[in-house]
Enzyme design. Structure first.
Site, mmCIF file in Angstrom:
data_model
loop_
_atom_site.group_PDB
_atom_site.id
_atom_site.type_symbol
_atom_site.label_atom_id
_atom_site.label_comp_id
_atom_site.label_asym_id
_atom_site.label_seq_id
_atom_site.Cartn_x
_atom_site.Cartn_y
_atom_site.Cartn_z
ATOM 1 N N CYS A 2 0.832 -1.185 0.000
ATOM 2 C CA CYS A 2 0.000 0.000 0.000
ATOM 3 C C CYS A 2 0.875 1.246 0.000
ATOM 4 O O CYS A 2 2.098 1.174 -0.092
ATOM 5 C CB CYS A 2 -0.901 0.007 1.235
ATOM 6 S SG CYS A 2 -1.817 -1.542 1.457
ATOM 7 N N ALA A 52 -5.097 -4.629 -2.113
ATOM 8 C CA ALA A 52 -5.672 -5.674 -1.275
ATOM 9 C C ALA A 52 -5.010 -7.019 -1.561
ATOM 10 O O ALA A 52 -5.050 -7.509 -2.695
ATOM 11 C CB ALA A 52 -7.170 -5.759 -1.506
ATOM 12 N N ASN A 75 1.949 -0.177 5.461
ATOM 13 C CA ASN A 75 2.318 -0.653 4.135
ATOM 14 C C ASN A 75 3.222 -1.861 4.297
ATOM 15 O O ASN A 75 4.255 -1.767 4.961
ATOM 16 C CB ASN A 75 3.050 0.464 3.366
ATOM 17 C CG ASN A 75 3.757 -0.044 2.125
ATOM 18 O OD1 ASN A 75 3.285 -0.965 1.470
ATOM 19 N ND2 ASN A 75 4.894 0.551 1.810
#
Length: 671
Positions: A2, A52, A75
């Site tokens: 992420c 995801a 992350n």
């Protein structure tokens, strides 16, 4: 995988409003195309973009503990989250999701900043402790996931990538060039942590935690993991080390294959990636899973092309294999590459890594890779060169002076990369130097004398001024970047010192930056089982004689531990490296583009470099008088960085000079 952003500020500090938070967050959409989340708290703002991988339907971020007093953006991947979850639930914590993020706020409740010692994975994260009014930033042990920040007197800003901070205007985030960072870039081809190319923006080093106190505006950073670099196992036999390493590798690979989305692997045909894919294939067969999907990339130059070895490994291991080709027209991607890497980045293998990641993402969302095998098990040619020079150190001093001086000078300089003559000349030139200087020489693109001849007078003065402002002016010497590794392992042999130097500098500063940014530009998560910290700690503890040993050669104990997974030809082949044939490209299909960028008046007139010195590098390379391919690549990536949209809109400031960033070549010229 992420992207995270955010800020914390004091009661008197400038808050980060929702509009700016949203702009920073959305600048990282490539890192997390699946979902966006923001959270505004008193004295804190957190933003998140999600790719995801686990608990796809849930695990939304920012995420809190039960009462909302602690918020997290994260992350990466925590591979041991299941056991941590069970432990937390056994002590009364209530967890509502199935992913790895939720263990973090609850672990923080119990352990505070000591939670990082419990995590096994790759991560960059931020925790807001509303009760204590503290923002905590943390980064994984080896530096797989990036995290940068800017500390102002009353505020701290942070992001996964600098480009998110560059959404702020130039009064909030001045574009001030750091002369020392520039000098280190020209030396090594990357900017080592904690610096970035922009003054005032810092990288959080690997294995560090940083606390910002919103009551006082102060920050405190500390290392939370540091193995005993001087510890060496002396009571372990080679077969015992081989078997224990195999067990650690199997567990690391098994943990890192957990995913709810399609997963595959990079396969170069080298020892490291073949071993990882072999372990993945064994796991799939044992669990009844499908063949591993593997991906490789190559060139039309046999000296740089490993695809036949990748095919052989894929056939041997029974994978579903695809391969791709990088051709000179991939040059068109360089402006994209410069935009992806938020600083100048001169590792030419970023180009094939970028293309490989783009193509791989068409088929899978997660890819395992063999990164760090050379650093952990002394696989690079420069380790062998160091061993050879250490043997020459036993010669009388007078003989060594002759070898390093007259003999090295009379050897002709090769105009081609990867020649034996060039390697011998570089080796002899270094033997009169102390070991850290010797090693730094082999890791350098521009030597000190080359940089001095290249710099404009005003840039030299700016560098001297910045050096004088340091608490320890000697720290401006780029050699110090690698010398710290030798110092940390000063009770070990010099080859282990070189290995530690690479683990502390090259690995997090170059290799892992390349893989993260090139892969995440295409929303592809890359995992590296060899960077499991248990594997790293064990490899560090092994003596050099286990890593360089007949009949295995370099990386002996690693090859022995995975011998059943390696075809004989791969087990015995010489290391090729993940390079690019830029020396040939620059003399052939890309000669015009080389000159169009570096010899353009706007480039020559930046007052960073002597125009005649740049012209000489270009002309000597084109004429075949010397091989300056990697130096020219470094200058091109620096120039393209200046031309980025988020840099070109403001002049880059530097003491003693101003560098106006403006496009000098129409984008159509490179597309």
């Amino acid at each position: 995988m992420c992207g995270i952003v955010g800020a914390s500020w004091t009661e008197n500090g400038p808050p980060l409003d929702l509009e700016r938070l949203a702009a920073m967050t959305d600048r990282l959409t490539h890192r997390g195309p699946d979902e966006r989340g923001v959270r505004l708290e008193p004295l804190c703002a957190l933003g998140f973009r999600r790719l995801a991988i686990l608990d796809v339907a849930g695990a939304h971020q920012p995420m809190s503990n039960e009462d909302g007093s602690i918020w997290v953006v994260f992350n990466g991947e925590i591979y041991n989250f299941s056991e941590l979850r069970r432990r937390l639930e056994a002590t009364g914590h209530v967890l509502r999701t199935r992913g790895d993020t939720e263990v973090l706020p609850h672990l923080y409740e119990d352990l505070g900043v000591n939670l990082f010692a419990e995590l096994r994975g790759m991560f960059a994260l931020a925790i807001w402790d509303g009760r204590r009014r503290k923002l905590i930033l943390g980064r994984d042990r080896l530096g797989q996931k990036p995290l940068v920040y800017r500390h102002e007197p009353e505020r701290l800003l942070f992001a996964s990538e600098i480009k998110a901070l560059l959404t702020l205007d130039h009064t909030t985030l001045p574009r001030d060039l750091d002369p020392i960072a520039l000098d280190r870039y020209l030396t090594y081809g990357y900017v080592p942590a904690p610096a970035t190319m922009l003054k005032g923006v810092r990288k959080l080093p690997a294995a560090h935690v940083l606390e910002f106190d919103a009551r006082t505006g102060r920050v405190r950073a500390q290392r939370y993991w540091e193995p005993d670099w001087n510890h060496e196992q002396t009571n372990l036999s080679f077969p015992q080390a081989r078997d224990r390493l195999r067990g650690l590798l199997e567990e690391a690979v098994r943990e890192q294959m957990i995913s709810e989305v399609p997963l595959g692997a990079f396969l170069s045909g080298g020892v490291d990636s073949t071993a990882i894919v072999g372990l993945m294939s064994r796991h799939q067969r044992a669990t009844g899973g499908p063949p591993v999907r593997t991906f490789s990339i190559g060139f039309d130059d046999p000296a740089f092309d490993e695809r036949r070895y990748a095919r052989e490994a894929a056939e041997f291991l029974g994978t579903e294999h695809r391969e791709f080709l990088v051709e000179p027209h991939a040059w068109q991607l360089l402006p994209e590459l410069a935009a992806t890497f938020d600083e100048p980045f001169a590792d030419s293998s970023a180009l094939p890594t970028y293309v490989l990641s783009r193509e791989t993402r068409r088929f899978v969302t997660v890819a395992l890779a063999g990164d760090a095998g050379d650093e952990l098990f002394q696989g690079y040619d420069r380790y062998r060169a160091l061993a050879l020079t250490l043997a020459l150190d036993r010669l009388p001093e007078g003989v060594r002076r002759v070898l390093a001086g007259p003999l090295a000078r009379i050897l002709p300089a090769s105009a081609r990369a990867k020649t034996r003559l060039r390697k011998v000349k570089r080796l002899l030139e270094a033997i009169a130097d102390p070991v850290p200087v010797r090693y730094a020489r082999w890791c350098s693109i521009f030597q000190e004398s080359d940089r001095a001849a290249l710099y404009h007078d005003e840039a030299l003065e700016a560098l001297a001024q910045a050096s004088r402002e340091l608490d320890e002016p000697d720290e401006a010497d780029p050699v110090q970047v690698l010398a710290r590794g030798f110092d940390a392992a000063n009770a070990r042999d010099p080859l282990t010192g070189a290995m530690v130097a690479d683990l502390l500098a090259y690995l997090p500063g170059d290799l892992l930056v390349k893989v993260d940014l090139a892969s995440m530009a295409h929303s592809l998560e890359c995992r590296a089982p060899l960077l499991d910290h248990r594997v790293v700690e064990f490899a560090l503890s092994l003596p050099t004689r286990f890593k360089r040993r007949r009949p295995w050669g370099a990386k002996a104990v690693f090859k022995a531990s995975c011998a059943d997974l390696l075809p004989a030809s791969i087990r015995s082949r010489s290391k090729m490296g993940f390079g690019v044939p830029i020396d040939r490209w620059f003399r052939g299909p890309l000669a015009d583009e080389l000159q169009a960028i570096l010899l353009d008046p706007s480039s020559l007139n930046r007052r960073l470099f002597q125009p005649q010195a740049v012209k000489r590098l270009v002309n000597d390379h084109l004429a075949g008088r010397a091989d300056h391919a990697y130096r020219l690549w470094a200058l091109i990536m620096l120039e393209l960085w200046f031309r980025r949209d988020d840099m070109a809109s403001h002049p880059l400031q530097m003491p003693c000079l101003q560098v106006q960033s403006q496009p000098a070549v129409s984008p159509a010229r490179l597309q």
